[in-house]
Design a protein around this motif. Structure first.
Motif, PDB file in Angstrom:
ATOM      1  N   ILE A   1       0.838  -1.205   0.000  1.00  0.00           N
ATOM      2  CA  ILE A   1       0.000   0.000   0.000  1.00  0.00           C
ATOM      3  C   ILE A   1       0.870   1.251   0.000  1.00  0.00           C
ATOM      4  CG2 ILE A   1      -1.555   1.359   1.480  1.00  0.00           C
ATOM      5  CD1 ILE A   1      -2.965  -1.279   2.174  1.00  0.00           C
ATOM      6  N   ALA A   2       1.922   1.246   0.817  1.00  0.00           N
ATOM      7  CA  ALA A   2       2.815   2.406   0.894  1.00  0.00           C
ATOM      8  C   ALA A   2       3.539   2.638  -0.420  1.00  0.00           C
ATOM      9  CB  ALA A   2       3.824   2.216   2.026  1.00  0.00           C
ATOM     10  N   PHE A   3       4.027   1.555  -1.043  1.00  0.00           N
ATOM     11  CA  PHE A   3       4.793   1.691  -2.286  1.00  0.00           C
ATOM     12  C   PHE A   3       3.926   2.208  -3.429  1.00  0.00           C
ATOM     13  CE2 PHE A   3       6.459   0.130  -6.323  1.00  0.00           C
ATOM     14  CZ  PHE A   3       7.775   0.594  -6.264  1.00  0.00           C
ATOM     15  N   VAL A   4       2.760   1.582  -3.609  1.00  0.00           N
ATOM     16  CA  VAL A   4       1.855   2.000  -4.702  1.00  0.00           C
ATOM     17  C   VAL A   4       1.387   3.441  -4.479  1.00  0.00           C
ATOM     18  CG1 VAL A   4      -0.350   1.554  -5.846  1.00  0.00           C
ATOM     19  CG2 VAL A   4       1.136  -0.358  -5.207  1.00  0.00           C
ATOM     20  N   SER A   5       1.048   3.772  -3.242  1.00  0.00           N
ATOM     21  CA  SER A   5       0.603   5.140  -2.931  1.00  0.00           C
ATOM     22  C   SER A   5       1.704   6.146  -3.217  1.00  0.00           C
ATOM     23  CB  SER A   5       0.171   5.241  -1.464  1.00  0.00           C
ATOM     24  OG  SER A   5      -0.931   4.415  -1.191  1.00  0.00           O
ATOM     25  N   LEU A   6       2.927   5.825  -2.815  1.00  0.00           N
ATOM     26  CA  LEU A   6       4.047   6.740  -3.047  1.00  0.00           C
ATOM     27  C   LEU A   6       4.305   6.933  -4.533  1.00  0.00           C
ATOM     28  CD1 LEU A   6       6.343   8.459  -1.919  1.00  0.00           C
ATOM     29  CD2 LEU A   6       7.756   6.395  -1.814  1.00  0.00           C
ATOM     30  N   LEU A   7       4.166   5.852  -5.301  1.00  0.00           N
ATOM     31  CA  LEU A   7       4.381   5.930  -6.747  1.00  0.00           C
ATOM     32  C   LEU A   7       3.387   6.898  -7.385  1.00  0.00           C
ATOM     33  CD1 LEU A   7       6.572   4.264  -8.160  1.00  0.00           C
ATOM     34  CD2 LEU A   7       4.784   2.739  -8.990  1.00  0.00           C
ATOM     35  N   PHE A   8       2.105   6.759  -7.023  1.00  0.00           N
ATOM     36  CA  PHE A   8       1.086   7.647  -7.584  1.00  0.00           C
ATOM     37  C   PHE A   8       1.221   9.067  -7.040  1.00  0.00           C
ATOM     38  CE2 PHE A   8      -1.018   3.697  -8.838  1.00  0.00           C
ATOM     39  CZ  PHE A   8      -1.464   4.040 -10.108  1.00  0.00           C
ATOM     40  N   ALA A   9       1.635   9.211  -5.787  1.00  0.00           N
ATOM     41  CA  ALA A   9       1.838  10.547  -5.222  1.00  0.00           C
ATOM     42  C   ALA A   9       2.941  11.286  -5.958  1.00  0.00           C
ATOM     43  CB  ALA A   9       2.174  10.438  -3.735  1.00  0.00           C
TER      44      ALA A   9
END
Length: 469
Positions: free
Chosen positions: A125-133
């Motif tokens: 969740i953290a990785f995917v969220s950071l990528l989109f952020a």
């Protein structure tokens, strides 16, 4: 007989929210009417460090120049011409990012991360969220996040979570990054060029704000996801059923070419930051730079010359709607400038604000831009309307224009995630099958957290005298 009468009875049309262009044209007409009633006036200007600034206390009335019928449509034409550099920046950025997306590098990278982090829900969740952020912060993903919500649904289904999490780690994370936009050409880039501060200056404080806001977003999303993992009944809408095609959905190639493309784009954007500081590159340089990024990415992806050209132009085409809004918004200002009433509005706004401290005046700008975003849900269009007013207004109340840029950015960015007039929000919710009411219930506490962070940053910025460095 009664059924025949019912068939012949005309159905009442449901009221529709006016399109952004309709709203802007109505605002244009209001500005035209105002040229006949608002007293014309002007401030003296002076050059400070190469930037023209308003001299406080020099407002005086001048002879007016009301707008005629033909002037309305000439203003639209002149607005497009005068905004040409910004319009083509948006179009060329859209073209470049379309080539990158079509190469499969973005989707492949995301799904590779999904497969690598199975069983480690928080890290995924953290990785995917950071990528989109990061995509939102640099302008690579904003309106184009909509198709990626479907990937979010696949991820949420694999983790036995709900569709709210799917929207949160894609759309929500994108706009968490967009809130700060430390390298976003559509918002911060346009706003800074209008305000006359160096392009992408003030980067350090914005990156710090990005880390805090995105960190808070990931934490909030994980708290909700963890509750569902422990007890699926805690979901606001019910967990997603595991489909039989789930494993197939999570398979996507992530080749050496994809890695090279993403590395190349990262290096190019990093170099541009360096060039804006070292060589004082402008919006025009950035527009040209996106052509290079698009062409080279297409070559690396193995597209032939026709495919690169067509894909780039299709990306431009997708952003025509948003790009031309800049010209329409500029037309409103042309009407006000030609009739010498723009400074009159600045003077009227400065009167209530000048009795406030710089801190409260800055927060007033933040709130005003948030409200404005309900009617003008376009970051670039709102920048074109707001910044010509906020820039001289910031001079009047004694704060740096850099702070005014960020007050606009926060005001515009936050409400994109909850206002139903936001097209990307409503489309993303439709893709995931989430009702706006359920999303608003989930999103509102996070919006309050973002607001506390923004207020703290703006207050800090005023106290340190944050400038264009």
């Amino acid at each position: 007989m009664s059924s025949q009468i019912e068939e012949n009875t005309p159905k009442k049309k449901k009221w529709e929210m006016p399109d952004t262009y309709v709203i802007l044209f109505l605002v244009l007409l209001i500005a035209v009417i105002a040229t006949y009633f608002v007293p014309a006036g002007s401030f003296d200007r002076e050059m400070v460090d190469g930037v023209e600034r308003v001299v406080p206390g020099t407002y005086s009335e001048v002879s007016g120049n009301p707008t005629g019928l033909m002037d309305i449509f000439l203003a639209l034409q002149f607005g497009m011409v005068e905004s040409g550099g910004l319009i083509f920046l948006v179009l060329f950025a859209g073209g470049a990012f379309e080539v990158i997306e079509r190469s499969g590098a973005i989707k492949g990278g995301i799904l590779r991360a999904v497969n690598k982090t199975k069983g480690k829900e928080f890290y995924l969740i953290a990785f995917v969220s950071l990528l989109f952020a990061l995509g939102g912060a640099v302008g690579a993903v904003a309106n184009s996040v909509i198709p990626f919500v479907a990937i979010g649904v696949i991820i949420a289904r694999a983790l036995k979570l709900d569709a709210i999490v799917a929207v949160a780690i894609t759309f929500g994370a994108t706009f968490a990054g967009f809130n700060v936009g430390f390298l976003n050409p559509y918002t911060v880039g346009i706003a800074q060029s209008i305000a006359g501060v160096p392009l992408f200056s003030g980067m350090l404080l914005r990156v710090i704000a990005f880390v805090i806001i995105v960190g808070a977003t990931i934490w909030y999303t994980w708290i909700y996801a963890k509750k569902i993992l422990n007890d699926p009944s805690k979901s606001l809408i019910g967990v997603l059923d595991e489909g039989s095609s789930q494993n197939e959905d999570l398979k996507a190639p992530f080749t050496k070419r994809h890695k090279i493309i993403l590395s190349f784009v990262g290096l190019m954007l990093s170099f541009f930051i360096f060039a804006t500081i070292q060589y004082e590159w402008t919006v025009d340089h950035m527009a040209a730079f996106f052509i290079i990024i698009g062409l080279v990415s297409g070559v690396i992806a193995g597209m032939n010359y026709n495919k690169v050209a067509i894909t780039f132009l299709e990306g431009c085409q997708k952003l025509v709607y948003g790009a031309l809004i800049i010209g329409v918004a500029r037309a409103i200002l042309i009407v006000m400038e030609d009739a010498s009433i723009l400074d009159s509005f600045v003077q009227a706004l400065s009167v209530p604000l000048e009795n406030l401290s710089p801190v409260f005046a800055t927060l007033g700008m933040f709130v005003a831009n948030g409200i404005m975003n309900f009617l003008i849900p376009s970051g670039s269009g709102q920048a074109m309307i707001a910044m010509p007013i906020l820039s001289p207004l910031s001079d009047m109340i004694g704060i740096n224009r850099q702070i005014a840029v960020q007050a606009y950015q926060f005001g515009d960015g936050f409400t994109n995630s909850i206002f139903p007039t936001s097209g990307p929000l409503m489309a993303s919710l439709a893709v995931a099958g989430v009702s706006w009411i359920k999303w608003a219930k989930w999103m509102f506490p996070l919006l309050l957290i973002w607001t506390v962070i923004a207020v703290s940053m703006l207050v800090f910025a005023v106290f340190i005298g944050w400038g264009p460095v």
